[in-house]
Design a protein around this motif. Structure first.
Motif, mmCIF file in Angstrom:
data_model
loop_
_atom_site.group_PDB
_atom_site.id
_atom_site.type_symbol
_atom_site.label_atom_id
_atom_site.label_comp_id
_atom_site.label_asym_id
_atom_site.label_seq_id
_atom_site.Cartn_x
_atom_site.Cartn_y
_atom_site.Cartn_z
ATOM 1 N N ALA A 33 0.836 -1.197 0.000
ATOM 2 C CA ALA A 33 0.000 0.000 0.000
ATOM 3 C C ALA A 33 0.874 1.251 0.000
ATOM 4 O O ALA A 33 1.801 1.370 0.801
ATOM 5 C CB ALA A 33 -0.918 0.010 1.215
ATOM 6 N N PHE A 34 0.552 2.174 -0.890
ATOM 7 C CA PHE A 34 1.215 3.475 -0.944
ATOM 8 C C PHE A 34 0.269 4.493 -0.313
ATOM 9 O O PHE A 34 -0.792 4.788 -0.858
ATOM 10 C CB PHE A 34 1.554 3.849 -2.384
ATOM 11 N N GLU A 61 -0.057 -7.269 -5.105
ATOM 12 C CA GLU A 61 -1.075 -6.291 -5.465
ATOM 13 C C GLU A 61 -0.670 -4.933 -4.898
ATOM 14 O O GLU A 61 -0.224 -4.833 -3.761
ATOM 15 C CB GLU A 61 -2.426 -6.701 -4.886
ATOM 16 N N VAL A 62 -0.797 -3.892 -5.709
ATOM 17 C CA VAL A 62 -0.484 -2.534 -5.270
ATOM 18 C C VAL A 62 -1.786 -1.774 -5.064
ATOM 19 O O VAL A 62 -2.697 -1.822 -5.897
ATOM 20 C CB VAL A 62 0.395 -1.812 -6.310
ATOM 21 N N GLU A 63 -1.880 -1.087 -3.931
ATOM 22 C CA GLU A 63 -3.046 -0.238 -3.703
ATOM 23 C C GLU A 63 -2.599 1.161 -3.304
ATOM 24 O O GLU A 63 -1.512 1.351 -2.743
ATOM 25 C CB GLU A 63 -3.982 -0.828 -2.652
ATOM 26 N N PHE A 64 -3.448 2.129 -3.605
ATOM 27 C CA PHE A 64 -3.181 3.528 -3.265
ATOM 28 C C PHE A 64 -4.182 3.989 -2.216
ATOM 29 O O PHE A 64 -5.390 3.837 -2.388
ATOM 30 C CB PHE A 64 -3.287 4.408 -4.502
ATOM 31 N N TYR A 98 2.818 -4.601 3.749
ATOM 32 C CA TYR A 98 3.860 -3.637 3.400
ATOM 33 C C TYR A 98 3.209 -2.292 3.093
ATOM 34 O O TYR A 98 2.399 -2.175 2.169
ATOM 35 C CB TYR A 98 4.675 -4.127 2.201
ATOM 36 N N LYS A 99 3.560 -1.297 3.892
ATOM 37 C CA LYS A 99 2.972 0.029 3.723
ATOM 38 C C LYS A 99 4.072 1.048 3.466
ATOM 39 O O LYS A 99 5.058 1.108 4.205
ATOM 40 C CB LYS A 99 2.163 0.416 4.965
ATOM 41 N N ILE A 132 8.956 3.072 4.872
ATOM 42 C CA ILE A 132 8.420 1.811 4.364
ATOM 43 C C ILE A 132 8.401 0.796 5.498
ATOM 44 O O ILE A 132 9.439 0.501 6.089
ATOM 45 C CB ILE A 132 9.302 1.295 3.210
ATOM 46 N N THR A 133 7.229 0.253 5.815
ATOM 47 C CA THR A 133 7.101 -0.626 6.972
ATOM 48 C C THR A 133 6.565 -2.001 6.579
ATOM 49 O O THR A 133 5.859 -2.146 5.577
ATOM 50 C CB THR A 133 6.156 -0.024 8.022
#
Length: 229
Positions: free
Chosen positions: A7-8, A37-40, A64-65, A152-153
């Protein structure tokens, strides 16, 4: 948490700038066969970056954020693969940043340390320049604090919105919160810069000094203990 999701998370008050930042993310390489998968997560109308980022945690189940400023552009196409590789090397790595310091100065201002690491393109002086601190010698090096341009965590730790209601020193605070919870904070080796931070000239006001005092009130003992060890 979903370990197949990245996630961004961004606090946004400039849609045009955010869309440009998002464009760079959309063109990153997704590792083959990773099912990533990428999410905003766009956070608007919040009074502080800590409260915005806590809202981001509530909205996403991603393991992962990436908490990033709206004026950060990720230019390392393999960014996702690179951060996942670092996290997979050591489950005790809690957070990654582009630049940071191995020893937090007694005044709490991380970039005034003599042992800063990492690199980034940055425009805080009014023009873009490459900031080169000491080189990271291995795949990564552990630090005490990182800069908040991108954090980034792989574990969720609450941001201290009970202390920091502004836009300063939340990054040093969060670094120390990870330390308090037994996790490592690291800066990666970058052969070339991973990120551009087009923040423009920074003018500090009274809230900066207020944030610094709050940091020292809460974490002075942590900082001094880290120096002794």
């Amino acid at each position: 948490m979903n370990d197949k999701k990245v996630a961004f998370i961004t606090s946004v008050n400039d849609e045009e700038l955010y869309e440009e930042s998002k464009f760079y993310v959309e063109h990153l390489i997704i590792p083959e066969d990773s099912e990533i998968e990428v999410e905003f997560i766009k956070i608007k109308d919040f009074n502080s970056i800590t409260s915005a980022y806590n809202e981001g945690i509530r909205r996403s189940d991603a393991k992962y954020k990436i908490f990033m400023h709206q004026d950060v552009f990720i230019v390392n196409k393999n960014f996702i693969q690179d951060i996942l590789h670092i996290f997979n090397l050591d489950k005790n790595i809690g957070m990654i940043g582009m630049v940071g310091c191995k020893t937090i100065p007694v005044n709490g201002v991380w970039w005034e340390a003599s042992d800063c690491l990492g690199k980034v393109a940055d425009s805080h002086i009014g023009s873009m320049e490459i900031i080169n601190f000491h080189e990271v010698k291995d795949i990564y090096e552990e630090v005490e604090a990182i800069d908040g341009l991108i954090m980034i965590t792989q574990y969720d730790i609450p941001w201290r919105e009970d202390i920091f209601q502004g836009w300063h020193f939340y990054d040093v605070s969060h670094s120390l919160e990870f330390k308090r919870n037994g996790y490592k904070v690291v800066v990666p080796n970058q052969q070339s810069i991973w990120c551009i931070h087009d923040c423009g000239r920074i003018e500090l006001d009274f809230s900066y000094e207020d944030g610094r005092k709050k940091l020292l009130d809460e974490y002075a003992e942590d900082i001094n203990t880290l120096k002794v060890t």
